[in-house]
Motif scaffolding. Structure first.
Motif, mmCIF file in Angstrom:
data_model
loop_
_atom_site.group_PDB
_atom_site.id
_atom_site.type_symbol
_atom_site.label_atom_id
_atom_site.label_comp_id
_atom_site.label_asym_id
_atom_site.label_seq_id
_atom_site.Cartn_x
_atom_site.Cartn_y
_atom_site.Cartn_z
ATOM 1 N N GLU A 415 0.829 -1.205 0.000
ATOM 2 C CA GLU A 415 0.000 0.000 0.000
ATOM 3 C C GLU A 415 0.864 1.255 0.000
ATOM 4 O OE1 GLU A 415 -2.568 -0.227 3.354
ATOM 5 O OE2 GLU A 415 -3.430 -2.172 2.797
ATOM 6 N N VAL A 416 1.943 1.247 0.785
ATOM 7 C CA VAL A 416 2.850 2.401 0.836
ATOM 8 C C VAL A 416 3.491 2.623 -0.522
ATOM 9 C CG1 VAL A 416 5.031 3.254 1.798
ATOM 10 C CG2 VAL A 416 3.304 2.259 3.308
ATOM 11 N N LEU A 417 3.917 1.557 -1.184
ATOM 12 C CA LEU A 417 4.522 1.688 -2.504
ATOM 13 C C LEU A 417 3.532 2.295 -3.490
ATOM 14 C CD1 LEU A 417 6.811 1.234 -4.529
ATOM 15 C CD2 LEU A 417 5.968 -1.112 -4.840
ATOM 16 N N LYS A 418 2.299 1.825 -3.478
ATOM 17 C CA LYS A 418 1.278 2.346 -4.381
ATOM 18 C C LYS A 418 1.053 3.839 -4.140
ATOM 19 C CE LYS A 418 -3.530 1.477 -5.827
ATOM 20 N NZ LYS A 418 -4.139 2.766 -5.472
ATOM 21 N N THR A 419 0.949 4.230 -2.875
ATOM 22 C CA THR A 419 0.754 5.645 -2.534
ATOM 23 C C THR A 419 1.940 6.484 -2.962
ATOM 24 O OG1 THR A 419 -0.607 5.021 -0.632
ATOM 25 C CG2 THR A 419 0.299 7.257 -0.643
ATOM 26 N N TRP A 420 3.139 5.952 -2.789
ATOM 27 C CA TRP A 420 4.364 6.664 -3.172
ATOM 28 C C TRP A 420 4.394 6.909 -4.675
ATOM 29 C CZ3 TRP A 420 10.015 4.431 -2.517
ATOM 30 C CH2 TRP A 420 10.950 5.445 -2.779
ATOM 31 N N ILE A 421 4.078 5.898 -5.446
ATOM 32 C CA ILE A 421 4.069 6.044 -6.900
ATOM 33 C C ILE A 421 3.102 7.142 -7.320
ATOM 34 C CG2 ILE A 421 3.477 4.904 -9.082
ATOM 35 C CD1 ILE A 421 4.411 2.245 -7.744
ATOM 36 N N GLU A 422 1.895 7.079 -6.798
ATOM 37 C CA GLU A 422 0.869 8.051 -7.174
ATOM 38 C C GLU A 422 1.248 9.462 -6.737
ATOM 39 O OE1 GLU A 422 -2.565 6.443 -5.296
ATOM 40 O OE2 GLU A 422 -2.913 4.900 -6.842
ATOM 41 N N SER A 423 1.707 9.610 -5.498
ATOM 42 C CA SER A 423 2.050 10.936 -4.974
ATOM 43 C C SER A 423 3.210 11.555 -5.738
ATOM 44 C CB SER A 423 2.399 10.850 -3.485
ATOM 45 O OG SER A 423 1.292 10.461 -2.717
ATOM 46 N N SER A 424 4.258 10.775 -6.015
ATOM 47 C CA SER A 424 5.430 11.315 -6.705
ATOM 48 C C SER A 424 5.067 11.766 -8.108
ATOM 49 C CB SER A 424 6.560 10.285 -6.735
ATOM 50 O OG SER A 424 6.228 9.173 -7.547
ATOM 51 N N GLN A 425 4.204 11.016 -8.781
ATOM 52 C CA GLN A 425 3.793 11.409 -10.129
ATOM 53 C C GLN A 425 2.948 12.672 -10.124
ATOM 54 O OE1 GLN A 425 1.874 7.941 -11.796
ATOM 55 N NE2 GLN A 425 3.800 6.893 -12.227
ATOM 56 N N GLU A 426 2.020 12.748 -9.174
ATOM 57 C CA GLU A 426 1.172 13.937 -9.066
ATOM 58 C C GLU A 426 1.992 15.189 -8.734
ATOM 59 O OE1 GLU A 426 -1.662 12.912 -6.100
ATOM 60 O OE2 GLU A 426 -2.748 11.489 -7.386
ATOM 61 N N ILE A 427 2.933 15.052 -7.822
ATOM 62 C CA ILE A 427 3.781 16.172 -7.419
ATOM 63 C C ILE A 427 4.646 16.630 -8.583
ATOM 64 C CG2 ILE A 427 5.731 16.831 -5.953
ATOM 65 C CD1 ILE A 427 4.458 14.992 -3.782
ATOM 66 N N ALA A 428 5.227 15.679 -9.318
ATOM 67 C CA ALA A 428 6.072 16.022 -10.454
ATOM 68 C C ALA A 428 5.261 16.723 -11.533
ATOM 69 C CB ALA A 428 6.732 14.762 -11.016
ATOM 70 N N ALA A 429 4.039 16.236 -11.768
ATOM 71 C CA ALA A 429 3.191 16.837 -12.793
ATOM 72 C C ALA A 429 2.807 18.270 -12.405
ATOM 73 C CB ALA A 429 1.946 15.998 -13.013
ATOM 74 N N ALA A 430 2.460 18.461 -11.137
ATOM 75 C CA ALA A 430 2.082 19.800 -10.667
ATOM 76 C C ALA A 430 3.273 20.762 -10.736
ATOM 77 C CB ALA A 430 1.554 19.721 -9.232
ATOM 78 N N SER A 431 4.455 20.249 -10.402
ATOM 79 C CA SER A 431 5.655 21.086 -10.448
ATOM 80 C C SER A 431 5.987 21.484 -11.874
ATOM 81 C CB SER A 431 6.826 20.339 -9.815
ATOM 82 O OG SER A 431 8.014 21.097 -9.885
ATOM 83 N N SER A 432 5.802 20.541 -12.807
ATOM 84 C CA SER A 432 6.104 20.803 -14.201
ATOM 85 C C SER A 432 5.137 21.829 -14.804
ATOM 86 C CB SER A 432 6.032 19.508 -15.007
ATOM 87 O OG SER A 432 6.250 19.738 -16.373
ATOM 88 N N SER A 433 3.859 21.731 -14.431
ATOM 89 C CA SER A 433 2.857 22.652 -14.993
ATOM 90 C C SER A 433 2.988 24.069 -14.449
ATOM 91 C CB SER A 433 1.448 22.119 -14.707
ATOM 92 O OG SER A 433 1.214 22.064 -13.306
ATOM 93 N N SER A 434 3.570 24.183 -13.243
ATOM 94 C CA SER A 434 3.701 25.507 -12.640
ATOM 95 C C SER A 434 5.000 26.197 -12.993
ATOM 96 C CB SER A 434 3.596 25.397 -11.111
ATOM 97 O OG SER A 434 4.659 24.617 -10.592
#
Length: 435
Positions: A415-434
């Motif tokens: 579960e932690v791995l799944k959350t990590w994958i999702e969070s890191s991708q979302e954070i990277a995407a938000a950082s890239s768009s801003s």
């Protein structure tokens, strides 16, 4: 012979312009005093372009880091000649302040020939804890730091690499399990150099964004309790050293500095080393630098981590000073045998991995819930268990291993791995768009 080797290495270094980055390892040899011709070699200039019995003791925390930091210019790069001359003379070793100054110069872009000579002389004479501490301070000063909120206690489980075993990514899987147990993790790492698959390689194959910026690493830790810090992002000054290391083609002090230069300043650390001789060297440097509160340096049977292959040598350092006062370390060296916690012996073949895709599949398997155990699952329980102990979740390593095994079998690590994958991708995407 050493003199001839240095001359030949130095003359070839200048032709390199490759910008590569590699992790860290270090054996020790001796040096005969070179003759005067090496002094003449140093006059040229070429500007860079581009892991016993029980013993206890206490030691006080080190002096503060020097406040000055040499800077390179295109017209006149700082010289490493005074430090090279000191090592050639052989009458004393470099002080921590001298190595801080020398490596600050190197990380700013120093003369290639002088860098190669200094690294070779340090390797040949065998680096001291004080010298290593100065190098660590210089790298810490030059890094793009990850500034976690005050009061956040971070753990890293990391190895020097260099054991040549090509196992699965044991330390990287162990930090996921440690996070599932309740540790806050700031994991440092890089791509593969001495193995078939590095930590960044396997995480990217799993879907984790490994190249987050420092501010995004902080967000990832806050969201899911674990994040990865990619060496080229946090230590960009290593680009000045990469061509020299590539041309030298031998291990230098830079091979062991990475595990001690966590960009988030992790106060809790499990550091594995490929050679037993590195255990006191790296523990001594950690005490001299004085950033950790509780750490262990480990050498397993042929590996830079604990495994079911056999007993491990562990040197533990722990700050025993009251909070807010200068660190004072209690030191304890001992052997730990997995048999003592009911884990059976295995062969190194039982721990073998492969490339990023194969290791990613093994990574998912070892984190699955369920009662079935094997050598790979035992290994991550051992290392995560030591992490839980160092972090303060348990009072003993044995209790830490038991906690790690219970957590693994519950399925929480997946579960932690799944959350990590999702969070890191979302954070990277938000950082890239801003940006």
């Amino acid at each position: 012979f050493i003199h001839l080797m240095i001359c030949r290495l130095a003359s070839s270094i200048v032709h390199s312009s490759l910008l590569l980055l590699t992790p860290w390892s270090h054996p020790t040899t001796r040096l005969c005093r070179p003759n005067a011709s090496i002094h003449r070699m140093l006059s040229g200039t070429s500007l860079l372009t581009g892991n016993f019995p029980l013993e206890e003791s206490s030691s006080a925390a080190p002096k503060q880091q020097p406040k000055h930091k040499p800077e390179a210019t295109m017209s006149s790069p700082p010289s490493l000649k005074p430090y090279i001359e000191t090592l050639i003379a052989g009458e004393r070793r470099l002080t921590s302040v001298e190595t801080y100054d020398a490596f600050s110069t190197i990380l700013a872009g120093a003369d290639e020939i002088q860098v190669g000579c200094l690294l070779t002389l340090l390797r040949a004479r065998g680096e001291t804890p004080e010298e290593i501490a100065g190098m660590v301070r210089a790298m810490n000063a030059a890094c793009n730091a990850v500034r976690l909120p005050d009061g956040v206690r971070a753990l890293d489980i990391v190895g020097t690499g260099g054991d040549g075993a090509d196992t699965i990514n044991i330390s990287t899987a162990s930090v996921v399990l440690a996070a599932a147990c309740g540790c806050t993790v700031a994991k440092a790492g890089n791509r593969s150099v001495s193995s078939a698959c590095g930590s960044a390689d396997v995480l990217e194959a799993l879907g984790v964004r490994a190249d987050l910026k420092p501010a995004d690493v902080v967000r990832c830790v806050e969201q899911c309790g674990i994040a990865f810090m990619f060496a080229p992002v946090n230590h960009p000054a290593m680009r000045f050293v990469a061509p020299v290391r590539k041309r030298l083609g031998v291990r230098t002090c830079f091979n062991i500095l990475g595990p001690m230069t966590n960009a988030a300043g992790a106060q809790r650390a499990v550091i594995g080393v490929f050679g037993e001789h590195l255990v006191p060297l790296m523990a001594g440097a950690l005490k001299e630098v004085g950033r950790v509160d509780h750490a262990v340096v480990i050498h397993g049977v042929g590996l830079d981590e604990i495994s079911p292959l056999g007993p491990a040598t562990i040197l533990e350092i722990k700050n025993v000073a009251p909070e807010g006062e200068p660190r004072v370390y209690e030191t304890k060296e001992f052997m730990f045998d997995p048999l003592d916690v009911g884990i059976e012996r295995c062969k190194v073949e039982d721990l073998r991995g492969g490339g990023p895709e194969e290791n990613a599949e093994e990574f998912r398997k070892v984190l699955l819930g369920g009662d079935e155990m094997n050598a790979k699952r035992d290994s991550i329980c051992l290392n995560a268990g030591v992490g839980c102990y160092v972090y303060g979740l348990t009072d003993t390593i044995e209790e830490g291993v038991a906690l790690a095994k219970k957590t693994l079998q519950s399925g929480k690590a997946t579960e932690v791995l799944k959350t990590w994958i999702e969070s890191s991708q979302e954070i990277a995407a938000a950082s890239s768009s801003s940006s």
